[in-house]
Every structure is written in C-alpha cells, then in structure tokens.
Design a protein around this motif. Sequence first.
Motif, mmCIF file in Angstrom:
data_model
loop_
_atom_site.group_PDB
_atom_site.id
_atom_site.type_symbol
_atom_site.label_atom_id
_atom_site.label_comp_id
_atom_site.label_asym_id
_atom_site.label_seq_id
_atom_site.Cartn_x
_atom_site.Cartn_y
_atom_site.Cartn_z
ATOM 1 N N LEU A 65 0.789 -1.103 0.011
ATOM 2 C CA LEU A 65 -0.065 0.051 -0.082
ATOM 3 C C LEU A 65 0.869 1.267 0.055
ATOM 4 O O LEU A 65 0.499 2.353 -0.807
ATOM 5 N N VAL A 66 2.012 1.272 0.633
ATOM 6 C CA VAL A 66 2.897 2.366 0.639
ATOM 7 C C VAL A 66 3.319 2.569 -1.085
ATOM 8 O O VAL A 66 3.426 3.791 -1.230
ATOM 9 N N GLY A 67 3.887 1.693 -1.577
ATOM 10 C CA GLY A 67 4.123 1.889 -3.144
ATOM 11 C C GLY A 67 2.944 2.197 -3.720
ATOM 12 O O GLY A 67 3.132 2.963 -4.625
ATOM 13 N N ILE A 68 1.852 1.737 -3.707
ATOM 14 C CA ILE A 68 0.664 1.891 -4.434
ATOM 15 C C ILE A 68 0.069 3.550 -4.416
ATOM 16 O O ILE A 68 0.144 4.042 -5.383
ATOM 17 N N LEU A 69 0.181 3.956 -2.945
ATOM 18 C CA LEU A 69 -0.037 5.464 -2.714
ATOM 19 C C LEU A 69 1.081 6.154 -3.283
ATOM 20 O O LEU A 69 0.769 7.316 -3.986
ATOM 21 N N ALA A 70 2.332 5.852 -3.348
ATOM 22 C CA ALA A 70 3.404 6.656 -3.758
ATOM 23 C C ALA A 70 3.391 6.502 -5.512
ATOM 24 O O ALA A 70 3.527 7.607 -6.116
ATOM 25 N N ALA A 100 3.146 9.755 -8.116
ATOM 26 C CA ALA A 100 4.020 9.745 -9.335
ATOM 27 C C ALA A 100 3.155 9.917 -10.833
ATOM 28 O O ALA A 100 3.675 10.673 -11.626
ATOM 29 N N LEU A 101 2.014 9.276 -10.693
ATOM 30 C CA LEU A 101 1.183 9.440 -12.150
ATOM 31 C C LEU A 101 0.156 10.396 -11.854
ATOM 32 O O LEU A 101 -0.740 10.622 -12.662
ATOM 33 N N ASN A 102 0.288 11.261 -10.713
ATOM 34 C CA ASN A 102 -0.656 12.634 -10.709
ATOM 35 C C ASN A 102 -2.101 11.862 -10.410
ATOM 36 O O ASN A 102 -3.073 12.613 -11.123
ATOM 37 N N GLN A 103 -2.314 10.657 -9.949
ATOM 38 C CA GLN A 103 -3.658 10.342 -9.888
ATOM 39 C C GLN A 103 -4.047 10.225 -8.269
ATOM 40 O O GLN A 103 -4.761 9.250 -7.803
ATOM 41 N N TYR A 106 13.017 14.646 -13.483
ATOM 42 C CA TYR A 106 12.453 13.487 -13.725
ATOM 43 C C TYR A 106 12.069 12.852 -12.670
ATOM 44 O O TYR A 106 11.860 11.781 -12.357
ATOM 45 N N GLY A 107 11.489 13.569 -11.622
ATOM 46 C CA GLY A 107 11.348 13.131 -10.308
ATOM 47 C C GLY A 107 9.903 12.187 -10.238
ATOM 48 O O GLY A 107 9.787 11.156 -9.593
ATOM 49 N N SER A 108 9.103 12.423 -11.239
ATOM 50 C CA SER A 108 7.831 11.590 -11.313
ATOM 51 C C SER A 108 8.135 10.046 -11.724
ATOM 52 O O SER A 108 7.754 8.987 -11.126
ATOM 53 N N LEU A 109 9.077 10.094 -12.526
ATOM 54 C CA LEU A 109 9.827 8.798 -13.008
ATOM 55 C C LEU A 109 10.467 8.310 -11.985
ATOM 56 O O LEU A 109 10.440 6.917 -11.772
ATOM 57 N N MET A 110 11.409 9.038 -11.264
ATOM 58 C CA MET A 110 12.256 8.214 -10.222
ATOM 59 C C MET A 110 11.397 7.753 -9.026
ATOM 60 O O MET A 110 11.433 6.843 -8.465
ATOM 61 N N LEU A 111 10.234 8.540 -8.685
ATOM 62 C CA LEU A 111 9.496 8.037 -7.425
ATOM 63 C C LEU A 111 8.758 6.846 -7.991
ATOM 64 O O LEU A 111 8.239 5.953 -7.339
ATOM 65 N N GLY A 112 8.209 6.840 -9.283
ATOM 66 C CA GLY A 112 7.375 5.881 -9.844
ATOM 67 C C GLY A 112 8.300 4.514 -9.804
ATOM 68 O O GLY A 112 7.515 3.601 -9.440
#
Length: 283
Positions: A27-32, A36-39, A240-246
Amino acid sequence: MTQSKPAEWIERFARFGYAAKGFVYGLVGILALQTALNQGGQTTDPNGVLYEIIQQPFGQVLLSFVTIGLIGYATWRFLQAFMDADNKGADLKGLIERFGFGMSAVIYSGFAFTAIKLLTGNGESGGEQSDQSAQHWTAQFLSQPFGEWLVGLAGVIVMGLGFYYFYKAFTGKFRKELKIIEMTHQEEKWVMRSGRMGLSARGVIFTMIGWFLIQAAYQSNANEAQAIPGTLETLLRQPYGSLMLGVVAAGLVIYGLYMGVNARYRRIRPPQADPRQLLNLGQ
C-alpha cells in the motif's frame, strides 16, 4: 521431525506477519505510485498506511487483522534476535544480524502499537508526523555532547543497511531464506526478480535516509533528517522526479509481493524450547 504445537503456532503467526508486512508496504508503494502518476495518492510510510486503512469501509476489521500480523512479525523478529531462531550464531557476523532482527522487532512493535492506538481512537495521521518525529529525535541527539558524531554514525549505519539491501539483491543471497526446492522453475525465476527489485527499492530509501542523517550531522541541522515520506517527496522534487518516484514506488509494491512470497516459502525454524525461557533472557 514433527514440530511441537507451540512451534507450529509460532510458524503460522510468523507467516501471517510476513503477509501483513507485505500488505502494508504494498500500500505504501501503491499510494506513492499514484502520486507519481498524478492520480492522487500520497507519499507515506507504514504508519501513514495504517491511518489510511482505518478510513476505509470495514477499515477497523481490516486493521485488526493487520495489527495481529504486525504483532506476529515483531514476535518472530524477537525470536530471531534473542533465541537465534535462524541459527546465526554468536560470532561477530551473527551478532550483528541478530541485532538487526532486534531493531526490526522494536520498529514493527511500534507499528503495531500505532495500529492499536488507531483501533482505540487515539491515533494520528502518520505521513508528515514521521518526518517530524525523525527531526525531533535528531534534534535531541544533536543537543547532546558529541551529538553530531552520534547522528552521523546513525546515518552511516542506516546508509550501510541500504547498501546491504543492494548487496542482498544483486547477489541473490535472499534465496537461502526461501524454500526454493518447493517452487517450479518459473516461480523461482519470478521470485528472484521480485526479490531483487523489491530489495533494491528498499536500498534506495535507506541509503537516502542515511544520507539525510549525515547531512543533518554535518550541518548541525535537524531539519535535514527525513523519514520515508520525506525521502519519497525528495525523489519527486528531482529532475524526472515523477519517473524516479514511480520506479521506487513500483519497487515497493513488488517488495510487498515478495513479502507475500516469504509468507508462503520463508524458511522458519521456530525454537523448540519452552517459550517461557524468553522470560529468563534478561535475568
């Protein structure tokens, strides 16, 4: 050899604990990943996830099961540390590993305590609070004699743990902890991949947390310290933070799945001794 009844229940309790840990980190990963995907979503840690669980329909029931699992996992870690359930021995390497198990037991006992507080209506949201707690304790240590050295040493230890996760991932050492012989060839292949990816994600996070502590010591500034939520936020703020966080978030989801594999295939050797011996450890 047939297990005694207490040992059988310890093993079941431990496996349930691995499943609960996997569920929480997934769940930690799903929320993060949603962040990252702006969802929607959020950057949080296990404490924050526990708060999110109880907000959901049937959240109290689900959190009750997770709490039992966290208690089971913490109990298993205590047995690994103090009764050497994994036969690590009493040489320097074994004692270091057992010390790590003991620290893990303390941490997951804390998560279980947070869950209990939430179930009794006394808990608070965990995300930002975790970063504030890290900064509070860093400030407390910095205010002591040789405080910068203490915080710096803590940072080196945490960063070293991060490097250990990378080492474990790339060498595949974790396969020794699993009943590989009970898997098909295809299952083994995917388990090895998930273990490498999940442990690498943990390695990134712990390496960064350690680096933040070292910076806090170097600058004598407790605000530099970050827990998991702040670490994930830092990734998001990079180019490229969204990619890194994703990528890291996906790794945490996979780590959660890997913990699910541990729930099924982990080699668990419950101590055969009378559990009452635990009461005599400190005497």
